[in-house]
Write an enzyme that holds these catalytic residues in place. Structure first.
Site, PDB file in Angstrom:
ATOM      1  CE  LYS A 146      38.675  34.753  47.496  1.00 20.66           C
ATOM      2  NZ  LYS A 146      37.450  34.990  47.212  1.00 20.66           N
ATOM      3  CD  GLN A 170      35.241  37.215  44.902  1.00 15.49           C
ATOM      4  OE1 GLN A 170      36.206  36.342  45.216  1.00 15.49           O
ATOM      5  NE2 GLN A 170      34.801  37.720  45.940  1.00 15.49           N
ATOM      6  CG  ASP A 179      34.347  29.614  47.286  1.00 13.01           C
ATOM      7  OD1 ASP A 179      35.225  29.577  48.351  1.00 13.01           O
ATOM      8  OD2 ASP A 179      33.560  30.633  46.986  1.00 13.01           O
TER       9      ASP A 179
END
Length: 280
Positions: free
Chosen positions: A55, A99, A122
């Protein structure tokens, strides 16, 4: 309906998304703004570290600043919440990505909820999910957004179709079900307790596999001409769909790798840029 067999090339879709973003990033730079995504990695899970690195690299190639925060394996929920709060308050950060999975001692849901809605690029907060479900969410979860982006890129029909989603996770199965419903599909959401799963899948015009089990969906389950979107990613680069067998009846199918994955990352980049654009 699609007449010829389509291999849905996610790398091609992701490239198109990034090409669209380049001038937008340049315009932000002219206004003195560099889009910034903060990624938080807790612990030393190697696959999580790989995802964060991927990413970060994708950000840098596009001129998006990647701010990496690495926390120890024994980090507490309270310590993580403080880190998230400081990023919420940092005006130079436009998007926050935690994450997952996080180490077991951390309350992951509490950590997700701590992310400010305007930086939830996200799509992990319950507020973001609620807004997406009601049809006005700004930043949907990135994998569901990627699935719809692929379908739109290839002009696959959604309205009026019967979509079967296998999986009900809060950042994949549930939001993609809602997003397809908002696009006028009739949606059946299945999971590990669903009885007669094969028979339900056999009625689907659109199959979204998001169950986390390699080669779970069999070719014999797929109706002739169905569209198959494989959002699974298992060890050895294997999806949730038995690709070779499902390819035979399907009219359109995503490969693994090279299907939904690259588009998921491009959605994260797009939503980070969108968050930065709101400052102009």
């Amino acid at each position: 309906m699609v007449n010829e067999k389509l291999i849905l090339d996610g790398s091609r879709v992701a490239s198109a998304v990034k090409e669209d973003l380049k001038p937008r990033v340049d315009k932000l730079n002219e206004s003195g703004i560099t889009p910034c995504l903060a990624t938080i990695l807790v612990g030393n899970d190697p696959s999580s570290a790989t995802y964060v690195k991927m990413k970060g690299n994708a950000c840098e190639r596009l001129g998006i600043l990647s701010k990496k925060i690495e926390l120890a394996e024994n980090t507490t929920t309270e310590e993580l919440l403080k880190t998230i709060q400081s990023l919420n308050e940092d005006e130079g950060v436009h998007g926050i990505l935690l994450q997952h999975p996080v180490p077991s001692q951390i309350d992951e849901r509490a950590a997700f909820e701590a992310i400010a809605i305007e930086k939830d690029v996200d799509g992990v907060t319950s507020l973001g999910f609620g807004q997406t479900s009601l049809g006005f969410g700004t930043y949907p979860s990135c994998t569901p957004a990627a699935i719809l982006e692929i379908m739109d890129y290839y002009e696959l029909p959604i309205e009026g179709k019967h979509a079967v989603v296998i999986g009900r996770s809060p950042i994949l199965g549930k939001p993609v079900s809602m997003m397809l419903l908002n696009r006028n599909a009739t949606v059946t959401t299945c999971h590990s307790y669903t009885e007669n799963l094969e028979n339900i899948v056999r009625n689907a015009d659109i199959v979204v596999a998001a169950v986390g089990k390699p080669n779970f969906v069999k070719g014999s389950w797929i109706k002739e001409g169905a569209m198959v979107l494989d959002a699974g990613y298992n060890k050895g680069n294997i999806g949730d769909v038995d690709y070779e067998e499902c390819l035979k009846p399907a009219s359109a199918i995503t490969p693994v790798p090279g299907g939904v994955g690259p588009v998921t990352i491009s959605m994260l980049l797009r939503q980070t840029v969108e968050a930065a654009e709101k400052l102009i």
